[in-house]
Design an enzyme around this catalytic site. Sequence first.
Site, PDB file in Angstrom:
ATOM      1  N   SER A 144      40.924 -20.647  14.614  1.00 53.10           N
ATOM      2  CA  SER A 144      39.618 -20.417  15.232  1.00 53.10           C
ATOM      3  C   SER A 144      38.949 -19.188  14.604  1.00 53.10           C
ATOM      4  CB  SER A 144      39.833 -20.198  16.731  1.00 53.10           C
ATOM      5  OG  SER A 144      38.608 -20.016  17.364  1.00 53.10           O
ATOM      6  N   GLY A 145      37.710 -19.316  14.187  1.00 49.66           N
ATOM      7  CA  GLY A 145      36.959 -18.190  13.630  1.00 49.66           C
ATOM      8  C   GLY A 145      37.030 -18.108  12.116  1.00 49.66           C
ATOM      9  N   GLY A 147      35.824 -20.180   9.939  1.00 46.99           N
ATOM     10  CA  GLY A 147      34.578 -20.629   9.287  1.00 46.99           C
ATOM     11  C   GLY A 147      34.492 -22.137   9.060  1.00 46.99           C
ATOM     12  N   LYS A 148      35.312 -22.917   9.774  1.00 46.03           N
ATOM     13  CA  LYS A 148      35.290 -24.389   9.601  1.00 46.03           C
ATOM     14  C   LYS A 148      33.911 -24.947   9.944  1.00 46.03           C
ATOM     15  CE  LYS A 148      38.512 -25.034  12.723  1.00 46.03           C
ATOM     16  NZ  LYS A 148      38.713 -23.631  13.143  1.00 46.03           N
ATOM     17  N   GLY A 149      33.426 -24.543  11.123  1.00 53.31           N
ATOM     18  CA  GLY A 149      32.132 -25.054  11.586  1.00 53.31           C
ATOM     19  C   GLY A 149      31.011 -24.680  10.624  1.00 53.31           C
ATOM     20  N   ARG A 175      29.619 -23.785  25.005  1.00 52.47           N
ATOM     21  CA  ARG A 175      28.998 -22.486  24.700  1.00 52.47           C
ATOM     22  C   ARG A 175      27.491 -22.671  24.876  1.00 52.47           C
ATOM     23  NH1 ARG A 175      32.668 -22.414  19.342  1.00 52.47           N
ATOM     24  NH2 ARG A 175      34.594 -21.735  20.321  1.00 52.47           N
ATOM     25  N   ARG A 268      31.532 -13.270  16.440  1.00 53.12           N
ATOM     26  CA  ARG A 268      30.860 -14.495  16.867  1.00 53.12           C
ATOM     27  C   ARG A 268      30.432 -14.372  18.329  1.00 53.12           C
ATOM     28  NH1 ARG A 268      33.974 -20.135  16.183  1.00 53.12           N
ATOM     29  NH2 ARG A 268      35.037 -19.419  18.057  1.00 53.12           N
ATOM     30  N   ARG A 279      43.499 -17.078  21.120  1.00 52.92           N
ATOM     31  CA  ARG A 279      43.168 -17.730  19.842  1.00 52.92           C
ATOM     32  C   ARG A 279      43.847 -17.005  18.665  1.00 52.92           C
ATOM     33  NH1 ARG A 279      37.993 -21.261  19.823  1.00 52.92           N
ATOM     34  NH2 ARG A 279      38.088 -22.029  21.937  1.00 52.92           N
ATOM     35  N   ASN A 302      38.663 -18.940   2.751  1.00 51.95           N
ATOM     36  CA  ASN A 302      37.249 -18.662   3.007  1.00 51.95           C
ATOM     37  C   ASN A 302      37.025 -17.155   3.035  1.00 51.95           C
ATOM     38  OD1 ASN A 302      34.556 -18.752   3.693  1.00 51.95           O
ATOM     39  ND2 ASN A 302      34.936 -19.261   5.855  1.00 51.95           N
TER      40      ASN A 302
HETATM   41  P1  ADP Z   1      35.421 -21.905  13.238  1.00 52.16           P
HETATM   42  O1  ADP Z   1      34.542 -23.113  13.311  1.00 52.16           O
HETATM   43  O2  ADP Z   1      36.499 -22.042  12.236  1.00 52.16           O
HETATM   44  O3  ADP Z   1      35.924 -21.478  14.571  1.00 52.16           O
HETATM   45  P2  ADP Z   1      32.942 -20.527  12.577  1.00 52.16           P
HETATM   46  O4  ADP Z   1      32.361 -21.435  11.565  1.00 52.16           O
HETATM   47  O5  ADP Z   1      32.358 -20.550  13.941  1.00 52.16           O
HETATM   48  O6  ADP Z   1      34.518 -20.710  12.684  1.00 52.16           O
HETATM   49  O7  ADP Z   1      32.858 -19.055  11.982  1.00 52.16           O
HETATM   50  C1  ADP Z   1      33.234 -17.933  12.757  1.00 52.16           C
HETATM   51  C2  ADP Z   1      32.280 -16.777  12.435  1.00 52.16           C
HETATM   52  O8  ADP Z   1      32.541 -16.330  11.125  1.00 52.16           O
HETATM   53  C3  ADP Z   1      30.822 -17.184  12.490  1.00 52.16           C
HETATM   54  O9  ADP Z   1      30.091 -16.127  13.090  1.00 52.16           O
HETATM   55  C4  ADP Z   1      30.451 -17.370  11.026  1.00 52.16           C
HETATM   56  O10 ADP Z   1      29.079 -17.049  10.800  1.00 52.16           O
HETATM   57  C5  ADP Z   1      31.363 -16.364  10.329  1.00 52.16           C
HETATM   58  N1  ADP Z   1      31.769 -16.706   8.968  1.00 52.16           N
HETATM   59  C6  ADP Z   1      32.116 -17.940   8.515  1.00 52.16           C
HETATM   60  N2  ADP Z   1      32.499 -17.867   7.228  1.00 52.16           N
HETATM   61  C7  ADP Z   1      32.387 -16.577   6.848  1.00 52.16           C
HETATM   62  C8  ADP Z   1      32.628 -15.854   5.619  1.00 52.16           C
HETATM   63  N3  ADP Z   1      33.077 -16.469   4.535  1.00 52.16           N
HETATM   64  N4  ADP Z   1      32.408 -14.529   5.607  1.00 52.16           N
HETATM   65  C9  ADP Z   1      31.965 -13.898   6.717  1.00 52.16           C
HETATM   66  N5  ADP Z   1      31.709 -14.510   7.902  1.00 52.16           N
HETATM   67  C10 ADP Z   1      31.918 -15.845   7.963  1.00 52.16           C
HETATM   68  P1  5GP Z   2      36.582 -24.584  19.569  1.00 51.11           P
HETATM   69  O1  5GP Z   2      36.900 -24.424  21.027  1.00 51.11           O
HETATM   70  O2  5GP Z   2      36.499 -23.278  18.848  1.00 51.11           O
HETATM   71  O3  5GP Z   2      35.387 -25.468  19.341  1.00 51.11           O
HETATM   72  O4  5GP Z   2      37.808 -25.371  18.914  1.00 51.11           O
HETATM   73  C1  5GP Z   2      39.102 -24.880  19.072  1.00 51.11           C
HETATM   74  C2  5GP Z   2      40.056 -25.627  18.191  1.00 51.11           C
HETATM   75  O5  5GP Z   2      40.107 -26.992  18.596  1.00 51.11           O
HETATM   76  C3  5GP Z   2      39.671 -25.655  16.720  1.00 51.11           C
HETATM   77  O6  5GP Z   2      40.830 -25.357  15.962  1.00 51.11           O
HETATM   78  C4  5GP Z   2      39.251 -27.054  16.451  1.00 51.11           C
HETATM   79  O7  5GP Z   2      39.557 -27.462  15.136  1.00 51.11           O
HETATM   80  C5  5GP Z   2      40.125 -27.805  17.453  1.00 51.11           C
HETATM   81  N1  5GP Z   2      39.553 -29.109  17.780  1.00 51.11           N
HETATM   82  C6  5GP Z   2      38.257 -29.457  17.959  1.00 51.11           C
HETATM   83  N2  5GP Z   2      38.159 -30.760  18.223  1.00 51.11           N
HETATM   84  C7  5GP Z   2      39.409 -31.254  18.193  1.00 51.11           C
HETATM   85  C8  5GP Z   2      39.949 -32.565  18.359  1.00 51.11           C
HETATM   86  O8  5GP Z   2      39.270 -33.555  18.584  1.00 51.11           O
HETATM   87  N3  5GP Z   2      41.286 -32.701  18.278  1.00 51.11           N
HETATM   88  C9  5GP Z   2      42.111 -31.626  18.011  1.00 51.11           C
HETATM   89  N4  5GP Z   2      43.405 -31.869  17.922  1.00 51.11           N
HETATM   90  N5  5GP Z   2      41.638 -30.396  17.843  1.00 51.11           N
HETATM   91  C10 5GP Z   2      40.302 -30.219  17.926  1.00 51.11           C
END
Ligand code: ADP
Ligand code: 5GP
Length: 406
Positions: A144-145, A147-149, A175, A268, A279, A302
């Site tokens: 989590s955090g 940068g997947k999203g 959220r 974030r 997390r 990342n």
């Molecule tokens: P995830 O989906 O993995 O939980 P997010 O995409 O929400 O993570 O990213 C978490 C935070 O980090 C966000 O505020 C995003 O803007 C920031 N972020 C993502 N990639 C980078 C990076 N390469 N460098 C700095 N900040 C980043």
């Molecule tokens: P968030 O609450 O930050 O959106 O997601 C928390 C975690 O749940 C992340 O690691 C995300 O990849 C995972 N996640 C989101 N959707 C799914 C899903 O459908 N299945 C599983 N197994 N994990 C998920």
Amino acid sequence: MGETAAFLARDLSKDSSNGFVSKSKELQTSVNLEDKTYVIGGDGDTLTSSINVKIYNNSTGEWVFPMVLGTKPTGSKSHCSVLLGGNRILIVKGDCSVNDCAWFLEVDTKFVGQQRENHGSEVVAWSKGVIGNFEKPIVISGPSGVGKGTLISKLMNDFPSMFGFSVSHTTRAPRNYESDGVHYHFTDRNTMEQDIKDGKFLEFASVHGNLYGTSIEAVEVVTDEGKRCILDIDVQGARSVRASSLEAIFIFICPPSFQELEKRLRERGTETEEQIEKRLLNAKKELEQGQSTGLFDHVLINDDLDNCYEQLKKLLSLDGNPNINTELAHKSETVMDLERIPANFSVMKDDQKILITCVDFETICNKPSMFVLDISSMSGGAPGRTRGLNMYTLESVTIDDKLIQN
Ligand code: ADP
Ligand code: 5GP
């Protein structure tokens, strides 16, 4: 029923001169397979109801009404049936868009055999045909955090017609920027547990104290749009998908350091301190598993966002060509979405190609007169969609206005 084998035999010999194709204007077609005749449609089908199936057993002289699994195609003004490989029947529907025209009635596939054994009765299964080059879904995991999203959003913004996001279900609260059906399907634990029992999920896991899962529907919705599906799921989910029938590419995203991960998660500002702690604790385990199990095909770090995004595009073969070209190429393939198969048409099977010829002069005015449905890259099938179908027009016939007036 009042219908006899003799009636069916006459019908078939009249309509399926090459032994493969049967066409009927009365919304009923029939296909012979060994001692069975599959009768598709008829029996008061309306344009809104679904296409019926019944089987005439030529050895016993009896009608069998099979258990019909899968989403059924809606009735149409006309359809044609083509036997494929002795285990499924392709139904091409008329007077409908190309996206709804190809359906498969599985009569002796592995899935149908298993279901026949389970239920102890005759079973057939429908599977909708999906047009578009089928590319493996992409599973993206990481703590989590990390940068997947952010990476997924960039990909979806740059290539909107190529990728579609698999909207997961979750029991966690939304959220403030998240909307139901877009970021997640927000649900409660009881409902989700029941849906899991009912077999609606491809995978699910308990993550940071909440249930998360990918429904079969979430993946199919994206596939139906002819797009490549992206799943953002945790490591447990990735493991379940690996074990499932869904072939995918697995990518794990790592932070440059644990400190940087913590910083991103805190900045974030979407979680409480307690949730952040949870997390971060889970992140340690995920980082170990993600990098060590061999579960993932690719691991990306990342650090610099643009750099990581370039690497992601590279491994998805989106680099090199300017983005715009790849996107335009994909769009031109989907122009077919707008085309319709007219009510009056005939089909012919030529190896792995189904030729669909429009026979109405009025309907072909300025429209393609012949479509080719290429099934050579067909994959999947019941209990999901049949993917990888290709469809194109063989020739465009423009008819002189005068000819039509005459
Ligand atoms: P995830 O989906 O993995 O939980 P997010 O995409 O929400 O993570 O990213 C978490 C935070 O980090 C966000 O505020 C995003 O803007 C920031 N972020 C993502 N990639 C980078 C990076 N390469 N460098 C700095 N900040 C980043
Ligand atoms: P968030 O609450 O930050 O959106 O997601 C928390 C975690 O749940 C992340 O690691 C995300 O990849 C995972 N996640 C989101 N959707 C799914 C899903 O459908 N299945 C599983 N197994 N994990 C998920």
